[in-house]
Design a protein around this motif. Sequence first.
Motif, PDB file in Angstrom:
ATOM      1  N   UNK A 150       0.725  -1.206  -0.037  1.00  0.00           N
ATOM      2  CA  UNK A 150      -0.062  -0.073  -0.049  1.00  0.00           C
ATOM      3  C   UNK A 150       0.879   1.229   0.142  1.00  0.00           C
ATOM      4  N   UNK A 151       1.962   1.186   0.862  1.00  0.00           N
ATOM      5  CA  UNK A 151       2.651   2.536   0.725  1.00  0.00           C
ATOM      6  C   UNK A 151       3.350   2.613  -0.250  1.00  0.00           C
ATOM      7  N   UNK A 152       3.981   1.488  -0.903  1.00  0.00           N
ATOM      8  CA  UNK A 152       4.632   1.903  -2.207  1.00  0.00           C
ATOM      9  C   UNK A 152       3.628   2.294  -3.267  1.00  0.00           C
ATOM     10  N   UNK A 153       2.489   1.920  -3.348  1.00  0.00           N
ATOM     11  CA  UNK A 153       1.406   2.231  -4.331  1.00  0.00           C
ATOM     12  C   UNK A 153       1.391   3.705  -4.147  1.00  0.00           C
ATOM     13  N   UNK A 154       1.191   4.088  -2.906  1.00  0.00           N
ATOM     14  CA  UNK A 154       1.028   5.697  -2.700  1.00  0.00           C
ATOM     15  C   UNK A 154       2.006   6.394  -2.909  1.00  0.00           C
ATOM     16  N   UNK A 155       3.271   6.130  -2.546  1.00  0.00           N
ATOM     17  CA  UNK A 155       4.503   6.712  -3.094  1.00  0.00           C
ATOM     18  C   UNK A 155       4.720   6.987  -4.540  1.00  0.00           C
ATOM     19  N   UNK A 156       4.348   5.716  -5.332  1.00  0.00           N
ATOM     20  CA  UNK A 156       4.397   5.736  -6.627  1.00  0.00           C
ATOM     21  C   UNK A 156       3.442   6.905  -7.388  1.00  0.00           C
ATOM     22  N   UNK A 157       2.339   6.873  -6.945  1.00  0.00           N
ATOM     23  CA  UNK A 157       1.217   7.724  -7.372  1.00  0.00           C
ATOM     24  C   UNK A 157       1.598   9.200  -7.023  1.00  0.00           C
ATOM     25  N   UNK A 158       2.157   9.462  -5.862  1.00  0.00           N
ATOM     26  CA  UNK A 158       2.719  10.827  -5.547  1.00  0.00           C
ATOM     27  C   UNK A 158       3.544  11.375  -6.310  1.00  0.00           C
ATOM     28  N   UNK A 159       4.714  10.545  -6.557  1.00  0.00           N
ATOM     29  CA  UNK A 159       5.704  11.089  -7.348  1.00  0.00           C
ATOM     30  C   UNK A 159       5.603  10.773  -8.751  1.00  0.00           C
ATOM     31  N   UNK A 160       4.638  10.191  -9.281  1.00  0.00           N
ATOM     32  CA  UNK A 160       4.670   9.994 -11.294  1.00  0.00           C
ATOM     33  C   UNK A 160       4.518  11.402 -11.629  1.00  0.00           C
ATOM     34  N   UNK A 161       5.130  11.318 -12.757  1.00  0.00           N
ATOM     35  CA  UNK A 161       4.964  12.521 -13.360  1.00  0.00           C
ATOM     36  C   UNK A 161       4.317  12.476 -14.808  1.00  0.00           C
ATOM     37  N   UNK A 162       3.897  11.076 -15.066  1.00  0.00           N
ATOM     38  CA  UNK A 162       3.546  10.711 -16.237  1.00  0.00           C
ATOM     39  C   UNK A 162       1.966  10.584 -16.325  1.00  0.00           C
ATOM     40  N   UNK A 163       1.364  10.834 -14.880  1.00  0.00           N
ATOM     41  CA  UNK A 163      -0.092  10.733 -15.167  1.00  0.00           C
ATOM     42  C   UNK A 163      -0.682   9.170 -14.703  1.00  0.00           C
ATOM     43  N   UNK A 164       0.052   8.786 -13.398  1.00  0.00           N
ATOM     44  CA  UNK A 164      -0.138   7.398 -13.316  1.00  0.00           C
ATOM     45  C   UNK A 164      -1.671   7.597 -12.854  1.00  0.00           C
ATOM     46  N   UNK A 165      -2.240   6.465 -12.938  1.00  0.00           N
ATOM     47  CA  UNK A 165      -3.700   6.273 -12.415  1.00  0.00           C
ATOM     48  C   UNK A 165      -3.782   5.068 -11.405  1.00  0.00           C
ATOM     49  N   UNK A 166      -4.378   5.178 -10.230  1.00  0.00           N
ATOM     50  CA  UNK A 166      -4.606   3.955  -9.355  1.00  0.00           C
ATOM     51  C   UNK A 166      -6.025   3.803  -9.468  1.00  0.00           C
ATOM     52  N   UNK A 167      -6.311   2.358  -9.723  1.00  0.00           N
ATOM     53  CA  UNK A 167      -7.793   2.005  -9.841  1.00  0.00           C
ATOM     54  C   UNK A 167      -8.064   0.879  -8.715  1.00  0.00           C
ATOM     55  N   UNK A 168      -8.855   1.239  -7.579  1.00  0.00           N
ATOM     56  CA  UNK A 168      -9.010   0.163  -6.565  1.00  0.00           C
ATOM     57  C   UNK A 168     -10.437  -0.628  -7.075  1.00  0.00           C
ATOM     58  N   UNK A 169     -10.284  -1.969  -6.769  1.00  0.00           N
ATOM     59  CA  UNK A 169     -11.305  -3.101  -6.912  1.00  0.00           C
ATOM     60  C   UNK A 169     -12.182  -3.030  -5.876  1.00  0.00           C
ATOM     61  N   UNK A 170     -13.223  -2.757  -5.957  1.00  0.00           N
ATOM     62  CA  UNK A 170     -14.669  -2.611  -4.996  1.00  0.00           C
ATOM     63  C   UNK A 170     -14.524  -1.691  -3.781  1.00  0.00           C
ATOM     64  N   UNK A 171     -13.175  -1.524  -3.440  1.00  0.00           N
ATOM     65  CA  UNK A 171     -12.884  -0.594  -2.172  1.00  0.00           C
ATOM     66  C   UNK A 171     -11.278  -0.268  -2.042  1.00  0.00           C
ATOM     67  N   UNK A 172     -10.959   0.699  -1.858  1.00  0.00           N
ATOM     68  CA  UNK A 172      -9.600   0.897  -1.840  1.00  0.00           C
ATOM     69  C   UNK A 172      -9.066   0.100  -0.594  1.00  0.00           C
ATOM     70  N   UNK A 173      -7.995  -0.476  -0.675  1.00  0.00           N
ATOM     71  CA  UNK A 173      -7.650  -1.367   0.440  1.00  0.00           C
ATOM     72  C   UNK A 173      -7.111  -0.614   1.489  1.00  0.00           C
TER      73      UNK A 173
END
Length: 563
Positions: A150-173
Amino acid sequence: MKYLVTGKQAVMIDRYTIEEMGVPQLVLMERAALAVAEEVSDCIQDKKHDRILVVAESGNNGGDGVAAARILCQRGYRAEVWALGGIRRPSDAYIKQTELAKRAGVPFITPPEAGEDNAEDAVSGYRVIVDAIFGVGLTREVGGVQKDAVDRINRARASAESGMTVIAVDIPSGITSENGEILGTAVKADRTVTFGFEKVGMRLAKEACGTVLVREIGFYLPEWFGTGAFGDVQSTEDGTEKETCFISYEKEDVPALLPKRSADGNKGSYGRVLVAAGSEDIYGAAYLAAEAAYRTGCGLVKVVTHENNRAMLQQARPEALMLTYGSACSREEKGQDRTAGPEEIISVFEEEFRKSVRWASVIILGPGLGQTDTSRFLLETVLKEAVCPVIADADAINLLSEQTGLLEETAGQRPLILTPHMLEMTRLTEQTQHPERQALEKLKKERIGITEETAKRYRACLVLKDACTVVTGGGPDGAGESMVYLNGSGCDAMAKGGSGDVLTGMIAGLIAQGLPAPKAARTGVYLHGLTGETAAKKKGRYGVIGRDLIESISDVMSIDQIG
């Protein structure tokens, strides 16, 4: 109207579909995976080069994610799976989906562990990350390999410069489906694809969920769904059982929610709103509440406020009647001697105020009222003598938090709506039991239970104002069950002083026209949110003020413009 469900209710519907109706679990999983894959595809610009990572734990939620990766690979997308393997006993459905995915050639990767070289870059470089770690059944704090993911996903999303999108299945973990609590840590998603129904916890954790997309995957609903038999059954102190049903409104509901207008109506047909608001140094709250009541459709408004506010309110809202107190009371209006002593002047005001209480169809009490002896007199007089619905807001709630015995003494005497924001709610329910910050944290975790209990204790309809406003209580308007309304309208543009005064006026205007107090509270909250959305389109999210909300009331209440 639509229903929202808790995790327990979602599991119940899932089990009914599989066990009673005979739909295989893998069929439901395949449909869920297809819905996720479609949403992922929408985020991809170049299917041959944009990479997709599905982060999956070995439960049924992970099975949805693995199946989605397989579907995407079959369609020519570059999808990979990071299987965490932190659950001791993988579900049968997950095992089957993993077998199918590997047979189809889906790559399964193992990123470096935390602390190793390149560990922080392990989930970077992806266009889309799919969170399929935990579903609606999570009740424990996230730890171990799941927390790391979870922490890695959030860090990657925060630092991404290319417009990364995070999609949760049913509910965010990491988000509990019951109340939106973050269990240690949680994925912050840009989009959440949920199945069948939006979950209660998602409505209370909007920021973590991003855009919520509800997708039908073929659930069958028990015949008792949507009746008083649908809900979380909980034992109460007296040994009886209650069932909590969660609802929300949508734009297509508005025409049916609005009070009816008559071609033969006159100002007396649409109710009389008494607004006891404002104080020696504050007049804006009284103006906003009175204006909102008028714009919502009531026939007459009378404002009770300090004499200092008379000139400004008469200029800003000349339609309103006035009754003032202070150094220059309303004695002059009655042609009486201005040389009378202070006690006589106060006596005249008190008499006129009591007449106004009897005159009113609904009473607003509290916006900008202050906490003076006069405020206390107004509060006590209204609660003890009024027989029409009363809306207690702002300073009225702060005063009541000091004398909850008055609430208990007068409970059930007339319909009562309490409209606290989160901090006011802690004052009303906690008093001095806990420090302010601790009380707020407790309320955030237990807001539904606390709101229901407080509404029951005072036999009131309670409107707990927040990003997701909760409305509950107020009588048998919920078809016999405990009905909780979770609002879905509104936006951050409304986070300004005066917004609550407008809401109070709107609810009062609806009650004046004949809506029962609980329905008026829910409808007012929903319409109020729509005014914020409408105003934000015109003024932007930074520039909206209370008057902009009022200007938008006629737009959101115009049936031919709803859509």
